[in-house]
Design an enzyme around this catalytic site. Structure first.
Site, PDB file in Angstrom:
ATOM      1  N   THR A 156       1.248  -1.148  -0.136  1.00  0.00           N
ATOM      2  CA  THR A 156      -0.164  -0.106  -0.592  1.00  0.00           C
ATOM      3  C   THR A 156       0.783   1.016  -0.199  1.00  0.00           C
ATOM      4  OG1 THR A 156      -1.849  -1.357   1.175  1.00  0.00           O
ATOM      5  CG2 THR A 156      -1.699   1.253   1.286  1.00  0.00           C
TER       6      THR A 156
ATOM      7  N   VAL B  93       1.926   4.851  -0.020  1.00  0.00           N
ATOM      8  CA  VAL B  93       2.190   6.543   0.696  1.00  0.00           C
ATOM      9  C   VAL B  93       2.009   7.378  -0.467  1.00  0.00           C
ATOM     10  CG1 VAL B  93       3.634   8.116   1.747  1.00  0.00           C
ATOM     11  CG2 VAL B  93       3.528   5.495   2.471  1.00  0.00           C
TER      12      VAL B  93
ATOM     13  N   ILE C 265       4.916  -0.934   3.247  1.00  0.00           N
ATOM     14  CA  ILE C 265       4.592   0.266   2.612  1.00  0.00           C
ATOM     15  C   ILE C 265       5.926   0.162   1.647  1.00  0.00           C
ATOM     16  CG2 ILE C 265       4.522   2.380   3.585  1.00  0.00           C
ATOM     17  CD1 ILE C 265       3.040   0.510   5.227  1.00  0.00           C
ATOM     18  N   LYS C 266       4.502   1.358   0.163  1.00  0.00           N
ATOM     19  CA  LYS C 266       5.403   1.824  -1.092  1.00  0.00           C
ATOM     20  C   LYS C 266       5.895   2.997  -0.968  1.00  0.00           C
ATOM     21  CE  LYS C 266       4.424   0.438  -5.056  1.00  0.00           C
ATOM     22  NZ  LYS C 266       3.123  -0.359  -6.190  1.00  0.00           N
ATOM     23  N   ILE C 267       6.841   3.059  -0.934  1.00  0.00           N
ATOM     24  CA  ILE C 267       7.095   4.301  -0.905  1.00  0.00           C
ATOM     25  C   ILE C 267       8.069   4.899  -2.311  1.00  0.00           C
ATOM     26  CG2 ILE C 267       8.922   6.629   0.688  1.00  0.00           C
ATOM     27  CD1 ILE C 267       8.494   4.143   2.313  1.00  0.00           C
TER      28      ILE C 267
END
Length: 308
Positions: A88, A90, A124-126
């Site tokens: 998911t 950011v 967490i995708k960044i």
């Protein structure tokens, strides 16, 4: 006869690149990835209408919170039909603000936690900016694992490995797009610049014993996928997964540990920014990718705002 998809699964973890949980249930990947563009598409699916409505309840006018709640709600639905993890993302508009990335990542993890989803099922995708990589380094030390996306250059890959991030998503198709437009060449097979980029990164990581997972992303055709057979993971759209499932030809493993790779490269901020500046393709595609995700984030928020 064994399909190319089943052959690929023997040495590569197959991940679905979509927010459509019905498509995911159909193609049966291990993991799944989402991004603002995919969430915007998901918002138009009738099956997600109630998720949209639920996301705006009790948000007190905070459309950013509603957006995060929708992303997490989609993630929850996807996790019901996969055994692995959901990525998911950011908000891309925070890509150059380390502290803001950290705060948003913490909120996403908190929302998943409240929904009963453990950290072991979330990445967490960044965006792979300098600030994003530094934020990811901190999150990893906190036990929050990350997926560094919009990765187009060797400098980005080296910095991510040095930071100890869990996973990177080097893009293939968007690199191919840039070189095809710039040079007019229709690259195929091992000559594809996107394939060459991921191959170089994979060999570098394995030669230097980095634990960071390499997950090739952004595919335009089956050839690009086949040329990266053996990569740790590949995140593939459902339509290409279905084409692999329908093809019973032989699939040869292309990537494997043991190939020669370059010596470790440790970059400070100035060196990272200079190498990035020297790479016109990576500079342009990173900026373009962030802008596109930001625009789609704004469109998603407009949909949610209308429901507040």
């Amino acid at each position: 006869m064994t399909s190319k998809l089943e052959q690929l699964k023997q040495f590569t973890t197959v991940v679905a690149d979509t927010g459509d949980f019905e498509a995911i249930a159909r193609v049966k990947p291990v993991d799944a990835t989402t991004n603002p563009s995919l969430l915007l598409k998901a918002a138009a699916i009738p099956a997600y209408a109630e998720l949209l409505n639920a996301s705006v309840r009790d948000c007190k006018g905070d459309v950013g919170l509603a957006s995060d709640r929708f992303g997490v709600a989609v993630g929850q639905e996807i996790l019901k039909v996969i055994p692995g993890r959901i990525s998911t993302e950011v908000d891309a508009r925070l890509s150059f603000d380390q502290d803001a990335v950290l705060k948003r990542a913490h909120r996403l993890i908190e929302l998943y936690d409240k929904a009963g989803v453990g950290r072991d099922r979330v990445l967490i995708k960044i965006a792979s900016t300098w600030e994003g990589i530094r934020a990811a380094e901190i999150l990893e030390k906190e036990g929050i694992q990350t997926n560094l996306t919009l990765l187009f250059s060797f400098a980005q890959a080296a910095a991510c490995a040095d930071a100890g991030v869990f996973l990177i998503s080097p893009f293939v198709g968007r690199i191919y797009d840039w070189y095809k437009k710039a040079n007019g060449n229709d690259y195929t097979g091992a000559d594809d610049p996107g394939v060459q980029s991921v191959t170089r990164i994979y060999n570098y990581y394995k030669a230097n014993d980095y634990k960071t997972v390499v997950m090739g992303a952004s595919f335009r055709n089956l050839s690009q996928i086949e040329q990266l057979a053996g990569c740790d993971r590949l995140t593939i759209s459902p339509d290409l997964i279905e084409k692999l499932a329908a093809d019973t030809g032989k699939l040869e493993r292309k990537l494997a540990p043991g190939h020669a790779g370059e010596a470790r490269l440790s970059l400070n901020e100035a060196q990272f920014r200079w190498l990035s500046n020297e790479d016109a393709m990576a500079t342009e595609k990173l900026a373009e990718g962030i802008r596109q995700f930001a625009r789609d984030q704004e469109k998603l928020e407009a949909l949610l705002q209308a429901k507040l």
